[in-house]
Design a protein around this motif. Sequence first.
Motif, PDB file in Angstrom:
ATOM      1  N   ILE A   3       0.916   5.490   9.178  1.00  0.00           N
ATOM      2  CA  ILE A   3      -0.774   5.430   8.558  1.00  0.00           C
ATOM      3  C   ILE A   3      -0.580   7.452   8.429  1.00  0.00           C
ATOM      4  CG2 ILE A   3      -2.866   5.479   9.332  1.00  0.00           C
ATOM      5  CD1 ILE A   3      -1.088   2.421   8.490  1.00  0.00           C
ATOM      6  N   TYR A   4      -0.957   7.447   7.346  1.00  0.00           N
ATOM      7  CA  TYR A   4      -1.735   9.195   7.100  1.00  0.00           C
ATOM      8  C   TYR A   4      -2.682   8.988   5.836  1.00  0.00           C
ATOM      9  CZ  TYR A   4      -1.242  13.826   4.770  1.00  0.00           C
ATOM     10  OH  TYR A   4      -1.826  15.150   4.761  1.00  0.00           O
ATOM     11  N   LYS A   5      -3.285   9.200   7.139  1.00  0.00           N
ATOM     12  CA  LYS A   5      -5.408   9.690   6.308  1.00  0.00           C
ATOM     13  C   LYS A   5      -5.607   7.938   5.790  1.00  0.00           C
ATOM     14  CE  LYS A   5      -5.407  14.415   5.735  1.00  0.00           C
ATOM     15  NZ  LYS A   5      -5.027  15.652   4.544  1.00  0.00           N
ATOM     16  N   ARG A   6      -5.678   7.422   6.643  1.00  0.00           N
ATOM     17  CA  ARG A   6      -6.420   5.961   5.823  1.00  0.00           C
ATOM     18  C   ARG A   6      -4.942   5.317   4.881  1.00  0.00           C
ATOM     19  NH1 ARG A   6     -12.332   5.286   7.261  1.00  0.00           N
ATOM     20  NH2 ARG A   6     -11.854   3.242   5.960  1.00  0.00           N
ATOM     21  N   THR A   7      -4.179   5.964   4.557  1.00  0.00           N
ATOM     22  CA  THR A   7      -2.768   4.623   3.809  1.00  0.00           C
ATOM     23  C   THR A   7      -1.911   4.615   4.203  1.00  0.00           C
ATOM     24  OG1 THR A   7      -2.036   7.342   3.262  1.00  0.00           O
ATOM     25  CG2 THR A   7      -3.810   5.788   1.860  1.00  0.00           C
ATOM     26  N   VAL A   8      -0.600   3.461   3.654  1.00  0.00           N
ATOM     27  CA  VAL A   8       0.222   3.022   4.587  1.00  0.00           C
ATOM     28  C   VAL A   8       1.673   3.546   4.186  1.00  0.00           C
ATOM     29  CG1 VAL A   8      -0.204   0.730   3.938  1.00  0.00           C
ATOM     30  CG2 VAL A   8       1.183   1.115   5.782  1.00  0.00           C
ATOM     31  N   LEU A   9       2.387   3.985   4.590  1.00  0.00           N
ATOM     32  CA  LEU A   9       3.728   4.346   3.951  1.00  0.00           C
ATOM     33  C   LEU A   9       4.415   2.840   3.713  1.00  0.00           C
ATOM     34  CD1 LEU A   9       5.859   6.458   2.632  1.00  0.00           C
ATOM     35  CD2 LEU A   9       6.657   6.388   5.265  1.00  0.00           C
ATOM     36  N   LEU A  10       4.973   3.233   1.989  1.00  0.00           N
ATOM     37  CA  LEU A  10       5.668   1.743   1.982  1.00  0.00           C
ATOM     38  C   LEU A  10       7.020   2.626   1.145  1.00  0.00           C
ATOM     39  CD1 LEU A  10       2.876  -0.673   1.108  1.00  0.00           C
ATOM     40  CD2 LEU A  10       4.784  -1.388   3.554  1.00  0.00           C
ATOM     41  N   GLY A  11       8.153   1.527   1.275  1.00  0.00           N
ATOM     42  CA  GLY A  11       9.421   2.239   0.363  1.00  0.00           C
ATOM     43  C   GLY A  11       9.660   1.109  -0.790  1.00  0.00           C
ATOM     44  N   LEU A  12       9.943   1.329  -1.874  1.00  0.00           N
ATOM     45  CA  LEU A  12      10.531   0.355  -2.907  1.00  0.00           C
ATOM     46  C   LEU A  12      12.072   0.092  -2.080  1.00  0.00           C
ATOM     47  CD1 LEU A  12       9.911  -1.902  -5.164  1.00  0.00           C
ATOM     48  CD2 LEU A  12      10.636   0.531  -6.646  1.00  0.00           C
ATOM     49  N   SER A  13      12.176  -1.402  -2.323  1.00  0.00           N
ATOM     50  CA  SER A  13      13.526  -1.361  -1.774  1.00  0.00           C
ATOM     51  C   SER A  13      14.887  -1.283  -2.091  1.00  0.00           C
ATOM     52  CB  SER A  13      14.008  -2.475  -0.114  1.00  0.00           C
ATOM     53  OG  SER A  13      14.604  -3.084  -0.054  1.00  0.00           O
TER      54      SER A  13
END
Length: 135
Positions: free
Chosen positions: A24-34
């Motif tokens: 989490i960073y400033k109310r966002t979530v990290l996602l990656g395109l696999s």
Amino acid sequence: MQYNHLDLILESISKIEIVVPIIIYKRTVLLGLSTASDYRKDKWCLVSGHVKPYENPYQAAVRESKEETNLLITCGSTTRIDNKAMIIKCEVIGSIKNLKHNKEFKAMGFFDKKSIKSIKLTEQTKKQLRDFDIL
């Protein structure tokens, strides 16, 4: 043999093989395109990886985050155990300027609740984000 509460927790943690840090960073979530060729192909998912024999799940989450994103994180106490995986809510330490994905991802970014709904997630990622009230 009688177990106390701490014994059960330690036994449960010792069986964890996979760690999934929800970063989490400033109310966002990290996602990656696999880039995987399995069910994750061309879908957005969370960082994850195996716990090494000398690590606990929290150490593995920090290591996997660094290897897959080049970010430093701190793990919170909010966790879920799903079979042999531990999902841990984590926060970025400092800046996200150093974000770089490794070869496991085509792209990577931080998404808020609204933008998550417009991308293609794996079913597993949807469940994990719902469990943590992010989706």
